[in-house]
Design a protein around this motif. Structure first.
Motif, PDB file in Angstrom:
ATOM      1  N   PRO A   1      13.330 -24.086   6.553  1.00 38.08           N
ATOM      2  CA  PRO A   1      13.160 -25.549   6.558  1.00 38.08           C
ATOM      3  C   PRO A   1      14.040 -26.207   7.624  1.00 38.08           C
ATOM      4  O   PRO A   1      15.228 -25.881   7.755  1.00 38.08           O
ATOM      5  CB  PRO A   1      13.601 -25.966   5.149  1.00 38.08           C
ATOM      6  N   GLU A   2      13.461 -27.127   8.380  1.00 36.58           N
ATOM      7  CA  GLU A   2      14.187 -27.778   9.472  1.00 36.58           C
ATOM      8  C   GLU A   2      15.392 -28.554   8.966  1.00 36.58           C
ATOM      9  O   GLU A   2      16.446 -28.556   9.593  1.00 36.58           O
ATOM     10  CB  GLU A   2      13.248 -28.706  10.237  1.00 36.58           C
ATOM     11  N   ARG A   3      15.259 -29.228   7.798  1.00 36.29           N
ATOM     12  CA  ARG A   3      16.382 -30.010   7.265  1.00 36.29           C
ATOM     13  C   ARG A   3      17.574 -29.096   6.942  1.00 36.29           C
ATOM     14  O   ARG A   3      18.728 -29.465   7.160  1.00 36.29           O
ATOM     15  CB  ARG A   3      15.982 -30.764   6.002  1.00 36.29           C
ATOM     16  N   TRP A   4      17.308 -27.912   6.402  1.00 37.21           N
ATOM     17  CA  TRP A   4      18.383 -26.960   6.078  1.00 37.21           C
ATOM     18  C   TRP A   4      19.069 -26.508   7.357  1.00 37.21           C
ATOM     19  O   TRP A   4      20.294 -26.457   7.425  1.00 37.21           O
ATOM     20  CB  TRP A   4      17.789 -25.766   5.329  1.00 37.21           C
ATOM     21  N   TYR A   5      18.261 -26.200   8.381  1.00 35.47           N
ATOM     22  CA  TYR A   5      18.822 -25.731   9.644  1.00 35.47           C
ATOM     23  C   TYR A   5      19.731 -26.790  10.262  1.00 35.47           C
ATOM     24  O   TYR A   5      20.856 -26.491  10.691  1.00 35.47           O
ATOM     25  CB  TYR A   5      17.694 -25.370  10.610  1.00 35.47           C
ATOM     26  N   LYS A   6      19.270 -28.056  10.280  1.00 38.71           N
ATOM     27  CA  LYS A   6      20.071 -29.125  10.882  1.00 38.71           C
ATOM     28  C   LYS A   6      21.351 -29.378  10.089  1.00 38.71           C
ATOM     29  O   LYS A   6      22.428 -29.577  10.665  1.00 38.71           O
ATOM     30  CB  LYS A   6      19.245 -30.412  10.967  1.00 38.71           C
ATOM     31  N   ALA A   7      21.250 -29.356   8.761  1.00 37.94           N
ATOM     32  CA  ALA A   7      22.439 -29.581   7.931  1.00 37.94           C
ATOM     33  C   ALA A   7      23.455 -28.463   8.117  1.00 37.94           C
ATOM     34  O   ALA A   7      24.665 -28.702   8.202  1.00 37.94           O
ATOM     35  CB  ALA A   7      22.023 -29.688   6.461  1.00 37.94           C
ATOM     36  N   LYS A   8      22.975 -27.226   8.216  1.00 40.45           N
ATOM     37  CA  LYS A   8      23.873 -26.076   8.418  1.00 40.45           C
ATOM     38  C   LYS A   8      24.543 -26.167   9.790  1.00 40.45           C
ATOM     39  O   LYS A   8      25.749 -25.908   9.923  1.00 40.45           O
ATOM     40  CB  LYS A   8      23.079 -24.780   8.287  1.00 40.45           C
ATOM     41  N   ARG A   9      23.771 -26.553  10.806  1.00 39.16           N
ATOM     42  CA  ARG A   9      24.342 -26.662  12.146  1.00 39.16           C
ATOM     43  C   ARG A   9      25.413 -27.763  12.194  1.00 39.16           C
ATOM     44  O   ARG A   9      26.440 -27.612  12.841  1.00 39.16           O
ATOM     45  CB  ARG A   9      23.239 -26.945  13.168  1.00 39.16           C
TER      46      ARG A   9
ATOM     47  N   TRP B   1      15.936 -28.674  -4.646  1.00 33.80           N
ATOM     48  CA  TRP B   1      17.102 -28.723  -3.765  1.00 33.80           C
ATOM     49  C   TRP B   1      17.264 -27.375  -3.082  1.00 33.80           C
ATOM     50  O   TRP B   1      16.789 -26.352  -3.581  1.00 33.80           O
ATOM     51  CB  TRP B   1      18.392 -29.010  -4.540  1.00 33.80           C
ATOM     52  N   ILE B   2      17.952 -27.363  -1.939  1.00 32.08           N
ATOM     53  CA  ILE B   2      18.309 -26.120  -1.260  1.00 32.08           C
ATOM     54  C   ILE B   2      19.804 -26.152  -0.980  1.00 32.08           C
ATOM     55  O   ILE B   2      20.363 -27.204  -0.660  1.00 32.08           O
ATOM     56  CB  ILE B   2      17.490 -25.935   0.047  1.00 32.08           C
TER      57      ILE B   2
END
Length: 386
Positions: A374-382, A339-340
């Motif tokens: 990681p792209e998923r982290w970036y999108k979730a943060k945005r 997980w991140i």
């Protein structure tokens, strides 16, 4: 439980069950029958029901009939399951499509509140809208994963249909949707406008070839899902042996069952829908859909309940500095899954009340060690920031 809109399993099927091996699913599942009514749900873990609604589908004359599907499913043997199953029968089409949505919404919400996972067998995929609306009173943001060749965003200004329900989910209040992930999309079935809109909304989209080249990379996507929907049109026509599903490309039987198992094994998935069942499909298609359901239940049986606070205390923590960020990863010593952490922004009005752990893969951690975010982290943060 008072749900008088449910019709019982037909009597012919009950006669079939009597001839089954006593160890099969059909000989052990609790059934809604004309004689005994809706079964007792105390102790039930998974409840199946059909929705014979397809007025917003492409071929509304093909009203779904789940009898042969049930026959195939009842004849399967369970795994080494500790689960109790129930079949609640079918929701018949209401006076309006909205009446059907209301019935689905109420039934799904009631089952979730009883810690029972509903498996919805449906006609038109617009029924996902009703599945999603069942979470309105559950006070949580939800992640929706859709196994489909299309995004189904559509035009939110127009009437909802089996290819436009996601647009309605995005714009209609109350706003419960945190993330939408499309698994197995095929570019030639989606306009560039929709592809660009998916990007602008920071939604996730995974092409068919990307998924099938390494299907295990989809496991974290399902691990963060609350709602999973599957369009049977995402399966290639050869696997379904049906002219209705007229695409030569799509998932094969093994791949679609693997995705179904990932959905089941996710600790967060609390409802699962299989849609675009039209008419009465042939034996091969019914057997495949029965096995899709079987693999979902198999996954549920092997859940590790790592979504609990006590389980997270046992996780191993890794911190990776990238530029001005410190990415925080966690690894389970039990399952080996990763997980991140998405940091919570206290000045933003959001239903994400605390630090949220986003499922990821070991590859994401290794990429981060190489200074790739990681792209998923970036999108979730945005999404948390907007």
């Amino acid at each position: 439980m008072e749900f008088d809109f449910l019709s019982p399993v037909n009597d012919e099927l009950l006669d079939e069950i009597k001839s089954l091996n006593p160890q099969t699913i059909g000989a052990n599942i609790r059934l809604h029958t004309d004689r005994s009514g809706i079964p007792e749900l105390e102790g039930v873990n998974v409840a199946i029901f059909g929705v014979r609604e397809n007025r917003r589908a492409e071929r509304p004359e093909n009203k779904p009939d789940f009898s042969n599907l049930r026959k195939q499913f009842y004849g399967l043997f369970p795994g080494n399951w500790k689960l109790k199953l129930a079949d609640l029968g079918d929701i018949e089409p209401g006076a309006t499509v909205e009446d059907t949505y209301f019935a689905v919404q109420n039934l799904v919400e009631s089952l979730i509140k009883q810690d029972i996972i509903p498996i919805i067998l449906g006609g038109g995929q617009d029924l996902i809208y009703a599945q999603y609306r069942a979470y309105d009173n559950l006070d949580q943001m939800v992640n929706l994963v859709n196994i489909d060749k299309r995004f189904d965003l559509g035009d939110a200004e127009k009437m909802i249909s089996n290819q436009s329900y996601v647009g309605k989910i995005v714009v209609d209040q109350p706003y419960n949707l945190f993330n939408y992930s499309a698994v197995g999309y095929q570019t030639y079935f989606n306009s560039q406008d929709e592809i660009e809109l998916m990007e602008r909304l920071f939604f996730e989209a995974y092409r068919l070839g990307e998924v099938t080249s390494d299907i295990a990379l989809m496991e974290p996507i399902f691990r963060s899902a609350n709602i999973v929907g599957m369009d049977l049109g995402a399966i290639d026509s050869a696997a379904m042996n049906s002219a209705y599903f007229n695409s030569p490309n799509g998932f094969n039987g093994r791949e679609i069952c693997a995705l179904s198992r990932y959905a089941g094994i996710s600790d967060k998935v609390s409802s699962f829908g299989v849609y675009e069942y039209q008419g009465n499909l042939g034996d091969l298609a019914n057997m495949l859909v029965a096995q899709i359901i079987w693999y979902f239940i198999e996954g549920v049986n092997y859940r590790t309940n790592e979504n609990t606070i006590s389980a997270k205390k046992e996780f191993t923590k890794y911190q990776v500095p990238i530029d001005d960020e410190i990415l925080v990863f966690f690894k389970s010593p039990v399952s080996g899954r990763w997980w991140i952490e998405i940091p919570f922004l206290s000045n933003v009005n959001t239903k994400l009340k605390r630090h949220t752990l986003l499922p990821c893969s070991e590859e994401d951690y290794l990429e981060a060690c190489n200074q790739v975010i990681p792209e998923r982290w970036y999108k979730a943060k945005r999404k948390n920031e907007v």
